[in-house]
Enzyme design. Structure first.
Site, PDB file in Angstrom:
ATOM      1  N   TYR A  37       0.844  -1.200   0.000  1.00 16.02           N
ATOM      2  CA  TYR A  37       0.000   0.000   0.000  1.00 16.02           C
ATOM      3  C   TYR A  37       0.879   1.249   0.000  1.00 16.02           C
ATOM      4  O   TYR A  37       0.640   2.176  -0.777  1.00 16.02           O
ATOM      5  CB  TYR A  37      -0.926  -0.017   1.216  1.00 16.02           C
ATOM      6  CG  TYR A  37      -1.890   1.135   1.267  1.00 16.02           C
ATOM      7  CD1 TYR A  37      -3.147   1.041   0.669  1.00 16.02           C
ATOM      8  CD2 TYR A  37      -1.562   2.316   1.919  1.00 16.02           C
ATOM      9  CE1 TYR A  37      -4.042   2.100   0.711  1.00 16.02           C
ATOM     10  CE2 TYR A  37      -2.448   3.383   1.961  1.00 16.02           C
ATOM     11  CZ  TYR A  37      -3.681   3.268   1.359  1.00 16.02           C
ATOM     12  OH  TYR A  37      -4.562   4.332   1.400  1.00 16.02           O
ATOM     13  N   HIS A  84       1.346   4.123  -3.108  1.00 23.53           N
ATOM     14  CA  HIS A  84       1.117   5.551  -2.895  1.00 23.53           C
ATOM     15  C   HIS A  84       2.402   6.362  -3.098  1.00 23.53           C
ATOM     16  O   HIS A  84       2.329   7.510  -3.527  1.00 23.53           O
ATOM     17  CB  HIS A  84       0.502   5.808  -1.520  1.00 23.53           C
ATOM     18  CG  HIS A  84      -0.971   5.574  -1.517  1.00 23.53           C
ATOM     19  ND1 HIS A  84      -1.519   4.306  -1.438  1.00 23.53           N
ATOM     20  CD2 HIS A  84      -2.013   6.436  -1.614  1.00 23.53           C
ATOM     21  CE1 HIS A  84      -2.831   4.410  -1.490  1.00 23.53           C
ATOM     22  NE2 HIS A  84      -3.166   5.690  -1.591  1.00 23.53           N
ATOM     23  N   TRP A 143      -7.645   3.347 -10.468  1.00 19.63           N
ATOM     24  CA  TRP A 143      -6.921   3.354  -9.191  1.00 19.63           C
ATOM     25  C   TRP A 143      -7.623   2.444  -8.188  1.00 19.63           C
ATOM     26  O   TRP A 143      -6.982   1.666  -7.492  1.00 19.63           O
ATOM     27  CB  TRP A 143      -6.794   4.777  -8.648  1.00 19.63           C
ATOM     28  CG  TRP A 143      -6.045   4.847  -7.363  1.00 19.63           C
ATOM     29  CD1 TRP A 143      -6.573   4.987  -6.101  1.00 19.63           C
ATOM     30  CD2 TRP A 143      -4.624   4.755  -7.171  1.00 19.63           C
ATOM     31  NE1 TRP A 143      -5.577   4.993  -5.155  1.00 19.63           N
ATOM     32  CE2 TRP A 143      -4.374   4.854  -5.799  1.00 19.63           C
ATOM     33  CE3 TRP A 143      -3.558   4.601  -8.045  1.00 19.63           C
ATOM     34  CZ2 TRP A 143      -3.090   4.811  -5.263  1.00 19.63           C
ATOM     35  CZ3 TRP A 143      -2.270   4.547  -7.512  1.00 19.63           C
ATOM     36  CH2 TRP A 143      -2.045   4.646  -6.142  1.00 19.63           C
ATOM     37  N   TRP A 144      -8.923   2.541  -8.112  1.00 13.91           N
ATOM     38  CA  TRP A 144      -9.666   1.679  -7.185  1.00 13.91           C
ATOM     39  C   TRP A 144      -9.472   0.206  -7.541  1.00 13.91           C
ATOM     40  O   TRP A 144      -9.298  -0.630  -6.656  1.00 13.91           O
ATOM     41  CB  TRP A 144     -11.142   2.039  -7.192  1.00 13.91           C
ATOM     42  CG  TRP A 144     -11.457   3.336  -6.508  1.00 13.91           C
ATOM     43  CD1 TRP A 144     -10.653   4.061  -5.662  1.00 13.91           C
ATOM     44  CD2 TRP A 144     -12.665   4.071  -6.605  1.00 13.91           C
ATOM     45  NE1 TRP A 144     -11.297   5.194  -5.239  1.00 13.91           N
ATOM     46  CE2 TRP A 144     -12.533   5.226  -5.807  1.00 13.91           C
ATOM     47  CE3 TRP A 144     -13.850   3.873  -7.309  1.00 13.91           C
ATOM     48  CZ2 TRP A 144     -13.546   6.159  -5.682  1.00 13.91           C
ATOM     49  CZ3 TRP A 144     -14.856   4.816  -7.178  1.00 13.91           C
ATOM     50  CH2 TRP A 144     -14.701   5.938  -6.373  1.00 13.91           C
ATOM     51  N   TYR A 174      -3.774  16.353   1.310  1.00 14.02           N
ATOM     52  CA  TYR A 174      -4.399  15.050   1.552  1.00 14.02           C
ATOM     53  C   TYR A 174      -3.371  14.138   2.213  1.00 14.02           C
ATOM     54  O   TYR A 174      -2.299  13.912   1.670  1.00 14.02           O
ATOM     55  CB  TYR A 174      -4.867  14.492   0.212  1.00 14.02           C
ATOM     56  CG  TYR A 174      -5.673  13.224   0.211  1.00 14.02           C
ATOM     57  CD1 TYR A 174      -6.029  12.552   1.369  1.00 14.02           C
ATOM     58  CD2 TYR A 174      -6.091  12.680  -0.995  1.00 14.02           C
ATOM     59  CE1 TYR A 174      -6.779  11.391   1.323  1.00 14.02           C
ATOM     60  CE2 TYR A 174      -6.844  11.520  -1.058  1.00 14.02           C
ATOM     61  CZ  TYR A 174      -7.188  10.878   0.106  1.00 14.02           C
ATOM     62  OH  TYR A 174      -7.932   9.721   0.059  1.00 14.02           O
TER      63      TYR A 174
END
Length: 104
Positions: A18, A22, A76-77, A41
């Protein structure tokens, strides 16, 4: 401007993957998020529970609600779906967090 915070959930054993994904976030996704009014963010990890806590600032003039229909967001999802709890369309399950305190 408004601040939005929410929780997501990682699956066991995927923290480093993960983080890697990112760290290598797609430029077109960064551009899309910026264009829709999202900025500043951050995502934080609770290592004990694998809960992710996200906080973002949203410009008053924004189109965040359009993100679920955008092809880049959908890709992306799909890319992230194996790592986290998701809905049937691979959108991450989000639990909104209620603000209780803010020191400006």
């Amino acid at each position: 401007m408004s601040i939005h915070a929410f929780k997501m959930q990682l699956k066991p054993g995927v923290v480093e993957e993960y983080r890697r994904r990112h760290d290598e976030i797609w430029p077109e996704l960064t551009e899309l998020l910026t264009q829709t009014g999202i900025h500043d963010y951050s995502i934080f990890l609770d290592e004990d529970t694998l809960s992710l806590f996200a906080v973002l600032k949203l410009r008053d003039e924004n189109s965040r609600d359009s993100l679920p229909e955008h092809p880049v967001m959908k890709r992306w999802w799909d890319y992230m779906a194996p790592l986290m709890e998701v809905e049937s369309n691979n959108r991450p399950v989000e639990w909104p967090l209620t603000p209780l305190f803010h020191l400006a």
